[in-house]
Design a protein around this motif. Structure first.
Motif, PDB file in Angstrom:
ATOM      1  N   TRP A 188       0.840  -1.029  -0.068  1.00  0.00           N
ATOM      2  CA  TRP A 188      -0.055   0.156   0.029  1.00  0.00           C
ATOM      3  C   TRP A 188       0.815   1.384   0.035  1.00  0.00           C
ATOM      4  CZ3 TRP A 188      -4.006  -1.889  -1.569  1.00  0.00           C
ATOM      5  CH2 TRP A 188      -4.767  -2.915  -0.867  1.00  0.00           C
ATOM      6  N   ASP A 189       0.502   2.252  -0.664  1.00  0.00           N
ATOM      7  CA  ASP A 189       1.272   3.578  -0.969  1.00  0.00           C
ATOM      8  C   ASP A 189       0.804   4.782  -0.346  1.00  0.00           C
ATOM      9  OD1 ASP A 189       3.445   4.682  -2.762  1.00  0.00           O
ATOM     10  OD2 ASP A 189       1.801   6.019  -2.844  1.00  0.00           O
ATOM     11  N   ASP A 190       1.474   5.409   0.663  1.00  0.00           N
ATOM     12  CA  ASP A 190       0.822   6.326   1.532  1.00  0.00           C
ATOM     13  C   ASP A 190       0.441   7.542   0.699  1.00  0.00           C
ATOM     14  OD1 ASP A 190       1.178   4.906   3.828  1.00  0.00           O
ATOM     15  OD2 ASP A 190       3.175   5.712   4.299  1.00  0.00           O
ATOM     16  N   GLU A 191       0.989   7.959  -0.449  1.00  0.00           N
ATOM     17  CA  GLU A 191       0.932   9.059  -1.353  1.00  0.00           C
ATOM     18  C   GLU A 191      -0.405   8.565  -2.026  1.00  0.00           C
ATOM     19  OE1 GLU A 191       2.678  11.858  -4.390  1.00  0.00           O
ATOM     20  OE2 GLU A 191       3.812  10.038  -4.119  1.00  0.00           O
ATOM     21  N   PHE A 196      -6.419   9.572  -2.778  1.00  0.00           N
ATOM     22  CA  PHE A 196      -7.828   9.116  -2.798  1.00  0.00           C
ATOM     23  C   PHE A 196      -8.675   9.255  -1.415  1.00  0.00           C
ATOM     24  CE2 PHE A 196      -5.707   6.977  -6.345  1.00  0.00           C
ATOM     25  CZ  PHE A 196      -6.704   7.318  -7.630  1.00  0.00           C
ATOM     26  N   ASP A 197      -7.824   9.686  -0.464  1.00  0.00           N
ATOM     27  CA  ASP A 197      -8.510  10.080   0.908  1.00  0.00           C
ATOM     28  C   ASP A 197      -8.827   8.666   1.543  1.00  0.00           C
ATOM     29  OD1 ASP A 197      -9.077  11.417   2.991  1.00  0.00           O
ATOM     30  OD2 ASP A 197     -10.957  12.270   2.214  1.00  0.00           O
ATOM     31  N   ILE A 198      -8.100   7.823   1.515  1.00  0.00           N
ATOM     32  CA  ILE A 198      -8.487   6.437   2.092  1.00  0.00           C
ATOM     33  C   ILE A 198      -7.767   6.168   3.403  1.00  0.00           C
ATOM     34  CG2 ILE A 198      -8.707   3.857   1.829  1.00  0.00           C
ATOM     35  CD1 ILE A 198     -10.575   5.426  -0.263  1.00  0.00           C
ATOM     36  N   PRO A 199      -8.421   5.894   4.516  1.00  0.00           N
ATOM     37  CA  PRO A 199      -7.454   5.555   5.657  1.00  0.00           C
ATOM     38  C   PRO A 199      -6.934   4.157   5.548  1.00  0.00           C
ATOM     39  CG  PRO A 199      -9.813   5.965   6.145  1.00  0.00           C
ATOM     40  CD  PRO A 199      -9.649   5.912   4.727  1.00  0.00           C
ATOM     41  N   LYS A 200      -5.600   4.042   5.648  1.00  0.00           N
ATOM     42  CA  LYS A 200      -4.890   2.878   5.633  1.00  0.00           C
ATOM     43  C   LYS A 200      -5.320   1.698   6.748  1.00  0.00           C
ATOM     44  CE  LYS A 200      -0.024   1.146   5.165  1.00  0.00           C
ATOM     45  NZ  LYS A 200       1.204   1.663   5.200  1.00  0.00           N
ATOM     46  N   CYS A 201      -5.988   2.227   7.659  1.00  0.00           N
ATOM     47  CA  CYS A 201      -6.288   1.287   9.019  1.00  0.00           C
ATOM     48  C   CYS A 201      -7.648   0.563   8.235  1.00  0.00           C
ATOM     49  CB  CYS A 201      -6.783   2.062  10.132  1.00  0.00           C
ATOM     50  SG  CYS A 201      -8.264   3.107   9.960  1.00  0.00           S
ATOM     51  N   ILE A 202      -8.496   0.859   7.041  1.00  0.00           N
ATOM     52  CA  ILE A 202      -9.343   0.024   6.854  1.00  0.00           C
ATOM     53  C   ILE A 202      -9.039  -1.046   5.790  1.00  0.00           C
ATOM     54  CG2 ILE A 202     -10.996   1.798   7.300  1.00  0.00           C
ATOM     55  CD1 ILE A 202     -11.361   2.288   4.151  1.00  0.00           C
ATOM     56  N   LEU A 203      -7.857  -1.098   5.418  1.00  0.00           N
ATOM     57  CA  LEU A 203      -7.378  -1.959   4.441  1.00  0.00           C
ATOM     58  C   LEU A 203      -6.671  -3.331   4.942  1.00  0.00           C
ATOM     59  CD1 LEU A 203      -5.589   0.364   2.010  1.00  0.00           C
ATOM     60  CD2 LEU A 203      -8.072  -0.254   1.635  1.00  0.00           C
ATOM     61  N   PRO A 204      -6.916  -4.411   4.072  1.00  0.00           N
ATOM     62  CA  PRO A 204      -6.459  -5.691   4.532  1.00  0.00           C
ATOM     63  C   PRO A 204      -4.884  -5.737   4.347  1.00  0.00           C
ATOM     64  CG  PRO A 204      -7.331  -5.910   2.558  1.00  0.00           C
ATOM     65  CD  PRO A 204      -7.542  -4.377   2.891  1.00  0.00           C
TER      66      PRO A 204
END
Length: 481
Positions: A188-191, A196-204
């Motif tokens: 997963w890429d922070d930039e 896309f304004d997606i919080p990383k914490c919700i991703l698998p």
């Protein structure tokens, strides 16, 4: 005692479960279709709970056909890619219907992000397009009230694995279809998450396609999940397309045309998107992928919605002459090489003498023309010629269509006796994880050699290009209004 492997193919229209032995034979299969939900024009949704329940029903049916002393070595899962699910961490229930890869509702979001096109494509290999998951997820987050810290999200593999095993994971091939995954760094890429304004914490968590996915307890058995991979990549694996320049064509609802590029990252031109061909604990490769939005689904429309024919078997021996009629099936926009979300479908070349059969044949031919465009784009993008082309999917069983495809592409087209390609590829991954040799499990059915003369071939292709030009012109004109 007998030994089996279960392979699950969760596709756009149904969930199929196969009981297989360790020699590549399908012993038993069952399937359940799920509802296609169209809330608005261009919107497509699935009920994620219905899909999960269908999968469990099929698993129970399969397990009830074997003896209790028989051994099930594991479950292998392949799935429709890009389709996005969002669910509640506490209840484990979806917060909204799954948004399907075909859905075009996020066109405005994509258009608002045009300034980021270059950086997104450089990192992901993909276009900012409604086809991919990130803008679907952004839309979903904007339409639910649940706090972010209570949300889990992912592609269909992630949802089903969570329901099966309680683990929030996905494999690399599915992650690579989200617009949030760095294709070179494989994470997963922070930039991208910020764009896309997606919080990383919700991703698998991302794991190898033959990694640790956990186990499921069902009907008194504890069965490990052996392998997980996106359906198109699974088909490529089933084709054993492991050499540079190998091309596989999957003819499903849409079509995915993939060329193995080995360790070479795809270039960003010609409408080709970058992809992971596979990424396991032992090997990995990149691929160039050409995406066709409407393939065999065009035939479904002609049969089910227009009633122009009754059964697919009626098309096997049909004369592939549309008498100048061309059908450009831009029902959900145009994919390769145009990537035009606002394009609309068109039938051209109609006269008073045009028959129902002409329109049906034009629909069949549109599958071949789009695959031809895709292969040309892949060859140009990679600067290599397709060394070997093989096809799978229901439409690949139609001899008339496959011969026309060989004629238009002017290349040999290989088909195989195995029909359940997506299920077979992930099954091979699972067997290899267990240490089984799988090199001789795939058997060639037919090789179609081109027979059409050059002049006729070029006349057909030129007619197709003119028909597409009309659609492109119309989309450009409407986009400017």
């Amino acid at each position: 005692m007998k030994t089996y492997v279960i392979s699950i193919d969760q596709s756009t229209t149904s969930t199929k479960v196969f009981l297989m032995d360790t020699k590549g034979n399908i012993i038993k299969e069952t399937a359940k279709k799920h509802k296609q939900i169209y809330p608005e024009n261009g919107w497509v949704e699935h009920d994620a709970m219905e899909i999960y329940q269908n999968m469990m029903d099929c698993l129970h049916q399969i397990l009830h056909t074997i003896n209790q002393e028989d051994e099930v070595l594991g479950i292998c899962l392949t799935n429709q890619r890009e389709t996005t699910v969002i669910w509640d961490m506490d209840s484990g229930l979806p917060l909204y219907h799954a948004i399907v890869w075909q859905c075009r509702r996020t066109i405005p979001i994509c258009e608002s992000l045009k300034a980021y096109e270059t950086i997104v494509e450089e990192k992901t290999g993909l276009k900012i397009d409604p086809y991919f998951s990130a803008t679907k997820l952004k839309w979903l987050l904007n339409h639910v009230d649940t706090p972010v810290e209570k949300i889990m999200a992912g592609t269909m593999d992630s949802w089903l694995l969570y329901k099966l095993c309680g683990k929030h994971v996905c494999d690399h091939t599915n992650a690579s279809r989200t617009l949030l995954y760095h294709l070179k760094d494989k994470k997963w890429d922070d930039e991208l998450l910020k764009i896309f304004d997606i919080p990383k914490c919700i991703l698998p968590e991302i794991v190898y396609s033959d990694g640790n996915f956990g186990s499921v307890e069902i009907d008194g058995r504890v069965i490990p999940i052996l392998s997980v991979i996106g359906d198109s990549q699974s088909a490529l694996y089933a084709h054993q397309a492991f050499k540079l320049g190998d091309v596989k064509v999957t003819m499903g609802t849409g079509s995915s045309v993939m060329m193995n590029l080995g360790k070479q990252l795809p270039e960003h031109h010609g409408g080709v998107v970058g992809a992971l061909a596979y990424h396991t604990t032992k090997k990995d490769a990149y691929a160039g992928e050409a995406i066709i939005n409407a393939s065999a689904d065009t035939l479904n429309w002609l049969r089910d919605d227009l009633g122009l024919y009754e059964k697919d078997q009626m098309l096997n021996d049909i004369s592939m002459n549309a008498h100048g009629v061309y059908l450009v099936p831009a029902f959900v926009g145009l994919g390769i090489p145009y990537w035009m979300s606002r394009a609309k479908a068109c039938i051209s070349g109609i006269s008073r003498n045009t028959t129902k059969t002409d329109i049906v044949v034009a629909g069949m031919q549109s599958i071949a023309y789009q695959i031809y465009d895709a292969i040309c784009a892949l060859e140009e993008n990679a600067d290599i010629s397709a060394t070997r082309i093989s096809a799978d999917g229901g439409a690949s069983k139609n001899p008339a269509l496959m011969q026309f495809l060989a004629d238009i592409c002017d290349k040999d087209i290989i088909t195989y006796k195995q029909s359940a390609f997506s299920a077979f590829g992930v099954y091979l991954l699972g067997l290899q994880k267990l240490g089984y040799a799988c090199d001789d499990l795939q058997k060639i059915d037919q090789i179609y050699h081109p027979k059409m003369d050059k002049e006729t071939r070029m006349r057909y292709i030129e007619g197709w290009k003119q028909a597409v030009d009309v659609v492109v012109y119309d989309a450009d004109k409407r986009g400017a209004l």
